[in-house]
Write a protein that holds these residues in place. Structure first.
Motif, PDB file in Angstrom:
ATOM      1  N   ASN A  53       0.980  -0.766   0.449  1.00 52.38           N
ATOM      2  CA  ASN A  53       0.104   0.156   0.194  1.00 52.38           C
ATOM      3  C   ASN A  53       0.916   1.301  -0.317  1.00 52.38           C
ATOM      4  N   TYR A  54       1.950   1.500  -0.342  1.00 52.94           N
ATOM      5  CA  TYR A  54       3.293   2.178  -0.035  1.00 52.94           C
ATOM      6  C   TYR A  54       3.987   3.005  -1.407  1.00 52.94           C
ATOM      7  N   PHE A  55       4.798   3.804  -1.433  1.00 52.23           N
ATOM      8  CA  PHE A  55       4.934   4.167  -2.660  1.00 52.23           C
ATOM      9  C   PHE A  55       6.208   4.605  -2.137  1.00 52.23           C
ATOM     10  N   VAL A  56       7.017   4.225  -2.656  1.00 46.54           N
ATOM     11  CA  VAL A  56       9.042   3.681  -2.509  1.00 46.54           C
ATOM     12  C   VAL A  56       9.150   4.892  -3.771  1.00 46.54           C
ATOM     13  N   PHE A  57      10.244   6.323  -3.317  1.00 49.02           N
ATOM     14  CA  PHE A  57      11.218   6.864  -4.596  1.00 49.02           C
ATOM     15  C   PHE A  57      12.053   7.069  -3.676  1.00 49.02           C
ATOM     16  N   ASN A  58      12.858   6.815  -4.976  1.00 48.58           N
ATOM     17  CA  ASN A  58      14.490   7.124  -4.675  1.00 48.58           C
ATOM     18  C   ASN A  58      14.549   8.506  -4.843  1.00 48.58           C
ATOM     19  N   ALA A  60      18.423  10.894  -4.166  1.00 52.51           N
ATOM     20  CA  ALA A  60      19.521  11.379  -4.440  1.00 52.51           C
ATOM     21  C   ALA A  60      20.138   9.876  -5.854  1.00 52.51           C
ATOM     22  N   GLY A  61      19.221   9.684  -6.835  1.00 52.82           N
ATOM     23  CA  GLY A  61      19.999   8.692  -7.293  1.00 52.82           C
ATOM     24  C   GLY A  61      20.272   7.417  -7.059  1.00 52.82           C
ATOM     25  N   ASN A  62      19.136   6.997  -6.468  1.00 50.78           N
ATOM     26  CA  ASN A  62      18.718   5.777  -5.745  1.00 50.78           C
ATOM     27  C   ASN A  62      19.696   5.306  -4.287  1.00 50.78           C
ATOM     28  N   ARG A  63      20.196   6.903  -3.940  1.00 47.08           N
ATOM     29  CA  ARG A  63      21.003   6.957  -2.590  1.00 47.08           C
ATOM     30  C   ARG A  63      19.793   6.402  -0.989  1.00 47.08           C
ATOM     31  N   TYR A  64      18.952   7.060  -1.325  1.00 48.64           N
ATOM     32  CA  TYR A  64      17.832   6.800  -0.473  1.00 48.64           C
ATOM     33  C   TYR A  64      16.277   6.784  -0.890  1.00 48.64           C
ATOM     34  N   ARG A  65      15.651   6.250  -0.033  1.00 49.71           N
ATOM     35  CA  ARG A  65      13.985   5.938  -0.331  1.00 49.71           C
ATOM     36  C   ARG A  65      13.738   6.196   0.662  1.00 49.71           C
ATOM     37  N   LEU A  66      12.540   6.650   0.419  1.00 51.58           N
ATOM     38  CA  LEU A  66      11.623   7.570   0.452  1.00 51.58           C
ATOM     39  C   LEU A  66      10.199   6.636   0.651  1.00 51.58           C
ATOM     40  N   ILE A  67       9.436   6.893   1.698  1.00 53.09           N
ATOM     41  CA  ILE A  67       8.515   5.501   1.820  1.00 53.09           C
ATOM     42  C   ILE A  67       6.819   5.994   2.023  1.00 53.09           C
ATOM     43  N   ALA A  68       6.146   6.598   1.436  1.00 51.97           N
ATOM     44  CA  ALA A  68       4.618   6.971   2.296  1.00 51.97           C
ATOM     45  C   ALA A  68       3.985   6.416   1.268  1.00 51.97           C
ATOM     46  N   ALA A  69       2.654   7.139   2.200  1.00 51.50           N
ATOM     47  CA  ALA A  69       1.484   6.467   1.993  1.00 51.50           C
ATOM     48  C   ALA A  69       0.532   8.030   1.491  1.00 51.50           C
ATOM     49  N   ILE A  70      -0.331   7.525   0.347  1.00 46.43           N
ATOM     50  CA  ILE A  70      -1.019   8.422  -0.709  1.00 46.43           C
ATOM     51  C   ILE A  70      -2.130   8.666  -0.687  1.00 46.43           C
ATOM     52  N   HIS A  71      -2.425   9.105  -0.360  1.00 45.75           N
ATOM     53  CA  HIS A  71      -4.004   9.734  -0.330  1.00 45.75           C
ATOM     54  C   HIS A  71      -4.456  10.334  -1.598  1.00 45.75           C
ATOM     55  N   PHE A  72      -4.993   9.746  -2.962  1.00 42.40           N
ATOM     56  CA  PHE A  72      -4.890  10.735  -4.527  1.00 42.40           C
ATOM     57  C   PHE A  72      -6.397  11.191  -3.916  1.00 42.40           C
ATOM     58  N   ARG A  80       5.856   7.996   5.575  1.00 41.87           N
ATOM     59  CA  ARG A  80       6.374   6.756   6.385  1.00 41.87           C
ATOM     60  C   ARG A  80       7.610   6.014   7.118  1.00 41.87           C
ATOM     61  N   ALA A  81       8.392   6.424   6.248  1.00 43.76           N
ATOM     62  CA  ALA A  81      10.085   6.746   6.044  1.00 43.76           C
ATOM     63  C   ALA A  81      10.925   6.988   4.778  1.00 43.76           C
ATOM     64  N   VAL A  82      12.485   7.937   5.068  1.00 49.18           N
ATOM     65  CA  VAL A  82      13.032   8.176   5.046  1.00 49.18           C
ATOM     66  C   VAL A  82      14.429   7.699   5.068  1.00 49.18           C
ATOM     67  N   LEU A  83      14.854   6.291   4.702  1.00 51.33           N
ATOM     68  CA  LEU A  83      15.655   5.279   4.577  1.00 51.33           C
ATOM     69  C   LEU A  83      16.650   5.178   3.442  1.00 51.33           C
ATOM     70  N   THR A  84      18.145   5.218   4.063  1.00 51.20           N
ATOM     71  CA  THR A  84      19.394   4.256   3.313  1.00 51.20           C
ATOM     72  C   THR A  84      19.417   3.639   2.504  1.00 51.20           C
ATOM     73  N   HIS A  85      19.645   3.002   1.533  1.00 51.34           N
ATOM     74  CA  HIS A  85      19.297   2.251   0.614  1.00 51.34           C
ATOM     75  C   HIS A  85      19.583   1.068   1.339  1.00 51.34           C
TER      76      HIS A  85
END
Length: 93
Positions: A53-58, A60-72, A80-85
């Motif tokens: 149910n989440y959307f994962v954005f790359n 800085a050239g895939n160095r980090y991942r941003l995980i989001a819940a989106i209600h269109f 939801r989280a910002v993580l290193t690769h």
């Protein structure tokens, strides 16, 4: 689209300072656009993936991942989280 919340981005950059500019650039793109669904999101962010149910954005050239819940329907994005690769490899939806 409305972002909830920029605080998560700022907190991540206290540890990973080099992520600040790419994350804020991503935030500005989110806030300046309206997305009707995944296809619209993909037009602006061609590397976004849907994981469960989440959307994962790359970031800085895939160095980090941003995980989001989106209600269109309400044009609201929840960070939801910002993580290193490496951290993302251990994340589970």
């Amino acid at each position: 689209m409305r972002l909830i919340s920029n605080k998560a981005l700022r907190e991540f950059t206290t540890v990973h300072r080099e992520a600040s500019e790419p994350l804020q650039a991503w935030r500005k793109l989110i806030e300046r656009n309206t997305f009707d669904g995944f296809a619209d999101l993909r037009r602006v962010f061609n590397s976004v993936d849907k994981v469960g149910n989440y959307f994962v954005f790359n970031i800085a050239g895939n160095r980090y991942r941003l995980i989001a819940a989106i209600h269109f329907n309400t044009q609201t994005l929840y960070v939801r989280a910002v993580l290193t690769h490496a951290e993302y490899d251990h994340w589970r939806p």
